[in-house]
Design an enzyme around this catalytic site. Structure first.
Site, PDB file in Angstrom:
ATOM      1  N   ASP A 104      23.675  38.523  40.818  1.00 26.28           N
ATOM      2  CA  ASP A 104      22.633  37.631  41.347  1.00 26.28           C
ATOM      3  C   ASP A 104      21.217  38.187  41.255  1.00 26.28           C
ATOM      4  O   ASP A 104      20.240  37.468  41.544  1.00 26.28           O
ATOM      5  CB  ASP A 104      22.948  37.229  42.795  1.00 26.28           C
ATOM      6  CG  ASP A 104      23.092  38.422  43.741  1.00 26.28           C
ATOM      7  OD1 ASP A 104      22.441  39.461  43.520  1.00 26.28           O
ATOM      8  OD2 ASP A 104      23.860  38.305  44.721  1.00 26.28           O
ATOM      9  N   HIS A 129      28.630  44.230  36.367  1.00 29.59           N
ATOM     10  CA  HIS A 129      29.184  42.948  35.898  1.00 29.59           C
ATOM     11  C   HIS A 129      28.132  42.047  35.259  1.00 29.59           C
ATOM     12  O   HIS A 129      28.358  40.853  35.102  1.00 29.59           O
ATOM     13  CB  HIS A 129      29.884  42.205  37.051  1.00 29.59           C
ATOM     14  CG  HIS A 129      31.168  42.848  37.460  1.00 29.59           C
ATOM     15  ND1 HIS A 129      31.797  42.587  38.669  1.00 29.59           N
ATOM     16  CD2 HIS A 129      31.966  43.734  36.824  1.00 29.59           C
ATOM     17  CE1 HIS A 129      32.910  43.292  38.747  1.00 29.59           C
ATOM     18  NE2 HIS A 129      33.034  43.999  37.647  1.00 29.59           N
ATOM     19  N   CYS A 137      24.687  36.084  23.261  1.00 27.87           N
ATOM     20  CA  CYS A 137      25.279  35.296  22.173  1.00 27.87           C
ATOM     21  C   CYS A 137      26.744  35.700  22.008  1.00 27.87           C
ATOM     22  O   CYS A 137      27.048  36.893  21.884  1.00 27.87           O
ATOM     23  CB  CYS A 137      24.515  35.530  20.878  1.00 27.87           C
ATOM     24  SG  CYS A 137      25.298  34.703  19.478  1.00 27.87           S
ATOM     25  N   CYS A 140      26.773  37.110  17.926  1.00 22.10           N
ATOM     26  CA  CYS A 140      26.092  38.353  17.507  1.00 22.10           C
ATOM     27  C   CYS A 140      25.803  39.286  18.681  1.00 22.10           C
ATOM     28  O   CYS A 140      25.389  40.429  18.472  1.00 22.10           O
ATOM     29  CB  CYS A 140      24.804  38.040  16.742  1.00 22.10           C
ATOM     30  SG  CYS A 140      23.427  37.478  17.781  1.00 22.10           S
ATOM     31  N   GLY A 201      30.241  45.087  51.537  1.00 20.96           N
ATOM     32  CA  GLY A 201      30.483  43.682  51.208  1.00 20.96           C
ATOM     33  C   GLY A 201      31.296  43.450  49.951  1.00 20.96           C
ATOM     34  O   GLY A 201      31.008  42.512  49.209  1.00 20.96           O
ATOM     35  N   SER A 203      35.456  43.142  48.479  1.00 21.09           N
ATOM     36  CA  SER A 203      36.881  43.137  48.810  1.00 21.09           C
ATOM     37  C   SER A 203      37.589  44.317  48.154  1.00 21.09           C
ATOM     38  O   SER A 203      38.739  44.591  48.459  1.00 21.09           O
ATOM     39  CB  SER A 203      37.523  41.819  48.378  1.00 21.09           C
ATOM     40  OG  SER A 203      37.316  41.616  46.998  1.00 21.09           O
TER      41      SER A 203
HETATM   42  C1  BJW Z   1      30.573  40.544  54.022  1.00 24.45           C
HETATM   43  C2  BJW Z   1      29.719  39.555  54.470  1.00 24.45           C
HETATM   44  C3  BJW Z   1      28.591  40.004  55.137  1.00 24.45           C
HETATM   45  C4  BJW Z   1      31.280  38.543  53.492  1.00 24.45           C
HETATM   46  N1  BJW Z   1      28.409  41.313  55.308  1.00 24.45           N
HETATM   47  N2  BJW Z   1      30.370  41.831  54.210  1.00 24.45           N
HETATM   48  C5  BJW Z   1      44.127  47.319  37.161  1.00 24.45           C
HETATM   49  C6  BJW Z   1      45.027  46.766  38.030  1.00 24.45           C
HETATM   50  C7  BJW Z   1      45.118  45.390  38.182  1.00 24.45           C
HETATM   51  C8  BJW Z   1      44.299  44.542  37.449  1.00 24.45           C
HETATM   52  C9  BJW Z   1      43.402  45.101  36.582  1.00 24.45           C
HETATM   53  C10 BJW Z   1      43.322  46.453  36.443  1.00 24.45           C
HETATM   54  N3  BJW Z   1      42.322  46.733  35.547  1.00 24.45           N
HETATM   55  C11 BJW Z   1      41.800  45.568  35.129  1.00 24.45           C
HETATM   56  C12 BJW Z   1      42.447  44.549  35.724  1.00 24.45           C
HETATM   57  C13 BJW Z   1      42.149  43.138  35.523  1.00 24.45           C
HETATM   58  C14 BJW Z   1      40.939  42.663  36.281  1.00 24.45           C
HETATM   59  C15 BJW Z   1      41.156  42.887  37.789  1.00 24.45           C
HETATM   60  O1  BJW Z   1      40.618  43.778  38.397  1.00 24.45           O
HETATM   61  N4  BJW Z   1      41.914  42.023  38.430  1.00 24.45           N
HETATM   62  C16 BJW Z   1      42.156  42.126  39.877  1.00 24.45           C
HETATM   63  C17 BJW Z   1      41.610  40.890  40.575  1.00 24.45           C
HETATM   64  C18 BJW Z   1      43.608  42.341  40.108  1.00 24.45           C
HETATM   65  N5  BJW Z   1      39.741  43.332  35.831  1.00 24.45           N
HETATM   66  C19 BJW Z   1      39.128  42.966  34.704  1.00 24.45           C
HETATM   67  O2  BJW Z   1      39.567  42.111  33.984  1.00 24.45           O
HETATM   68  C20 BJW Z   1      37.863  43.723  34.349  1.00 24.45           C
HETATM   69  N6  BJW Z   1      37.918  44.179  33.005  1.00 24.45           N
HETATM   70  C21 BJW Z   1      38.634  45.235  32.627  1.00 24.45           C
HETATM   71  O3  BJW Z   1      39.224  45.911  33.434  1.00 24.45           O
HETATM   72  O4  BJW Z   1      38.634  45.469  31.276  1.00 24.45           O
HETATM   73  C22 BJW Z   1      39.638  46.338  30.753  1.00 24.45           C
HETATM   74  C23 BJW Z   1      40.897  45.535  30.616  1.00 24.45           C
HETATM   75  C24 BJW Z   1      40.886  44.404  29.848  1.00 24.45           C
HETATM   76  C25 BJW Z   1      42.054  43.637  29.734  1.00 24.45           C
HETATM   77  C26 BJW Z   1      43.196  44.009  30.435  1.00 24.45           C
HETATM   78  C27 BJW Z   1      43.183  45.148  31.238  1.00 24.45           C
HETATM   79  C28 BJW Z   1      42.023  45.926  31.310  1.00 24.45           C
HETATM   80  C29 BJW Z   1      36.664  42.783  34.440  1.00 24.45           C
HETATM   81  C30 BJW Z   1      36.405  42.322  35.816  1.00 24.45           C
HETATM   82  C31 BJW Z   1      35.237  41.323  35.804  1.00 24.45           C
HETATM   83  C32 BJW Z   1      35.039  40.673  37.161  1.00 24.45           C
HETATM   84  N7  BJW Z   1      34.148  39.590  37.012  1.00 24.45           N
HETATM   85  C33 BJW Z   1      33.766  38.827  38.206  1.00 24.45           C
HETATM   86  C34 BJW Z   1      32.982  37.590  37.753  1.00 24.45           C
HETATM   87  C35 BJW Z   1      31.584  37.978  37.272  1.00 24.45           C
HETATM   88  C36 BJW Z   1      30.836  36.804  36.751  1.00 24.45           C
HETATM   89  C37 BJW Z   1      30.513  35.778  37.809  1.00 24.45           C
HETATM   90  O5  BJW Z   1      29.899  36.088  38.848  1.00 24.45           O
HETATM   91  O6  BJW Z   1      30.858  34.639  37.595  1.00 24.45           O
HETATM   92  O7  BJW Z   1      32.952  39.641  39.079  1.00 24.45           O
HETATM   93  S1  BJW Z   1      35.147  38.428  39.222  1.00 24.45           S
HETATM   94  C38 BJW Z   1      34.282  38.551  40.758  1.00 24.45           C
HETATM   95  O8  BJW Z   1      34.900  39.604  41.544  1.00 24.45           O
HETATM   96  C39 BJW Z   1      32.881  39.052  40.401  1.00 24.45           C
HETATM   97  C40 BJW Z   1      32.654  40.099  41.453  1.00 24.45           C
HETATM   98  O9  BJW Z   1      31.655  41.020  41.012  1.00 24.45           O
HETATM   99  C41 BJW Z   1      34.006  40.725  41.612  1.00 24.45           C
HETATM  100  C42 BJW Z   1      34.202  41.475  42.900  1.00 24.45           C
HETATM  101  O10 BJW Z   1      34.149  40.592  43.986  1.00 24.45           O
HETATM  102  P1  BJW Z   1      33.474  41.088  45.342  1.00 24.45           P
HETATM  103  O11 BJW Z   1      32.049  41.405  45.103  1.00 24.45           O
HETATM  104  O12 BJW Z   1      34.289  42.142  45.953  1.00 24.45           O
HETATM  105  O13 BJW Z   1      33.479  39.732  46.189  1.00 24.45           O
HETATM  106  P2  BJW Z   1      34.641  39.104  47.116  1.00 24.45           P
HETATM  107  O14 BJW Z   1      34.317  37.695  47.322  1.00 24.45           O
HETATM  108  O15 BJW Z   1      35.987  39.439  46.593  1.00 24.45           O
HETATM  109  O16 BJW Z   1      34.504  39.902  48.489  1.00 24.45           O
HETATM  110  C43 BJW Z   1      33.384  39.719  49.346  1.00 24.45           C
HETATM  111  C44 BJW Z   1      33.515  40.698  50.491  1.00 24.45           C
HETATM  112  O17 BJW Z   1      32.359  40.603  51.286  1.00 24.45           O
HETATM  113  C45 BJW Z   1      34.722  40.438  51.411  1.00 24.45           C
HETATM  114  O18 BJW Z   1      35.382  41.671  51.667  1.00 24.45           O
HETATM  115  C46 BJW Z   1      34.086  39.892  52.696  1.00 24.45           C
HETATM  116  O19 BJW Z   1      34.801  40.266  53.858  1.00 24.45           O
HETATM  117  C47 BJW Z   1      32.747  40.551  52.654  1.00 24.45           C
HETATM  118  N8  BJW Z   1      31.663  39.858  53.340  1.00 24.45           N
HETATM  119  N9  BJW Z   1      30.280  38.293  54.087  1.00 24.45           N
HETATM  120  C48 BJW Z   1      29.354  42.168  54.816  1.00 24.45           C
HETATM  121  N10 BJW Z   1      27.711  39.104  55.632  1.00 24.45           N
HETATM  122 ZN    ZN Z   2      23.654  35.211  17.844  1.00 25.49          ZN
END
Ligand code: BJW
Ligand code: ZN
Length: 259
Positions: A104, A129, A137, A140, A201, A203
């Site tokens: 963001d 991220h 793109c 490219c 903040g 998960s």
């Molecule tokens: C507060 C609050 C307040 C609320 N004060 N707190 C190993 C094991 C298992 C799976 C995998 C693994 N390695 C890779 C994977 C697959 C996958 C993965 O991790 N999956 C899991 C879900 C199981 N990972 C990937 O695919 C990654 N790539 C990768 O590893 O490449 C190598 C590879 C490739 C192929 C196969 C295997 C390996 C890429 C991950 C990309 C994540 N992208 C996203 C979207 C970004 C674009 C977009 O925004 O649209 O990123 S997913 C989404 O989750 C986003 C976030 O950055 C990310 C993390 O979420 P976050 O920030 O933790 O948010 P929330 O909502 O989950 O939690 C909010 C928290 O705040 C909560 O705890 C609340 O309590 C708290 N809260 N209000 C304080 N006021």
């Molecule tokens: Zn291009």
């Protein structure tokens, strides 16, 4: 009796080098929805339908609609007291790096605001991220500032690369995509060098970003967690502060909420 907040404040005061890992929760009080949990984006949208390269290849229009909506929403949000407190920490005496999973841009915007004319660069985050306000793109790989009002009315109207005419996409990391190697290794390096990791903040479910605090732990450092609820990391934290980060971070970092 020593409170959790006092213990946490002592850990911050005694730290030589700090890494901060933030997630969507830090921006919740700015009005940016989180992904998981109550009110999270994925209560109403399935991630595999929107945040994967396969989804974009299958239905770029729907994916762009979702990102255009989020771009507009985020453009209307401002950094909150949590972002500002972290920026001031990073601009202060203890070397501190902010690593964020957020796309963001609110940490980036908080940096000059906190620096008040001084050099904001120590408070600029490592964005593992990507950034929602940039395009990339899909052919490219060229990166450009994001189109502010994306025309999603038809497939043919979607934004295209001015160099190769490939489809533009938001410059964010989707599930199944690898993170930029230099950015990831910078995040792991600062985590390894730190003797304190502040986890705010998130998960702590999404890999490999969720390894950042574990790297600090493995190297003998301590964790402080700030979250409104417990996470898989809570058991590892030296101190777990339960509550909204926009209120707790200014208190923890002793910079005052009202500036
Ligand atoms: C507060 C609050 C307040 C609320 N004060 N707190 C190993 C094991 C298992 C799976 C995998 C693994 N390695 C890779 C994977 C697959 C996958 C993965 O991790 N999956 C899991 C879900 C199981 N990972 C990937 O695919 C990654 N790539 C990768 O590893 O490449 C190598 C590879 C490739 C192929 C196969 C295997 C390996 C890429 C991950 C990309 C994540 N992208 C996203 C979207 C970004 C674009 C977009 O925004 O649209 O990123 S997913 C989404 O989750 C986003 C976030 O950055 C990310 C993390 O979420 P976050 O920030 O933790 O948010 P929330 O909502 O989950 O939690 C909010 C928290 O705040 C909560 O705890 C609340 O309590 C708290 N809260 N209000 C304080 N006021
Ligand atoms: Zn291009």
């Amino acid at each position: 009796m020593t409170t959790e907040m006092e213990r946490a404040r002592r850990l911050v005061a005694e730290a030589d080098r700090i890494v901060v890992l933030t997630g969507a929760g830090i921006s919740a009080e700015s009005g940016v929805p989180t992904f998981r949990g109550a009110g999270g984006l994925w209560k109403s949208h399935r991630p595999e339908e929107l945040a994967t390269p396969e989804a974009f290849a299958r239905d770029p229009q729907t994916v762009w609609e979702w990102y255009a909506w989020r771009r507009g929403l985020i453009a209307d949000c401002d950094p909150n007291h949590g972002h500002l407190a972290l920026a001031r920490l990073a601009l202060g005496g203890t070397p501190t790096t902010i690593v964020t999973q957020n796309v963001d841009g609110l940490h980036t915007r908080a940096a000059p605001e906190a620096a008040r004319g001084a050099d904001p660069s120590p408070a600029l985050p490592v964005e593992v991220h990507g950034a929602i306000d940039r395009d990339k793109c899909s052919s490219c790989g060229a990166r450009t500032p994001g189109t502010s009002s994306v025309d999603t009315s038809s497939h043919g109207a979607l934004p295209r690369c001015s160099t190769c005419n490939g489809m533009l996409r938001p410059d964010v990391v989707w599930f199944g995509e690898t993170l930029e190697p230099e950015i990831l290794s910078r995040a792991f390096q600062v985590a390894q060098d730190a003797d304190l990791c502040l986890v705010v903040g998130t998960s702590a479910l999404v890999q490999p970003a969720a390894l950042v605090p574990l790297v600090t732990l493995q190297n003998g450092g301590a964790l402080i967690e700030v979250n409104i609820e417990r996470t898989p990391l809570s058991g590892e934290a030296r101190v777990s502060l339960l509550g909204p980060s926009g209120e707790l971070l200014p208190e923890l970092l002793d910079v005052g909420a009202a500036t």
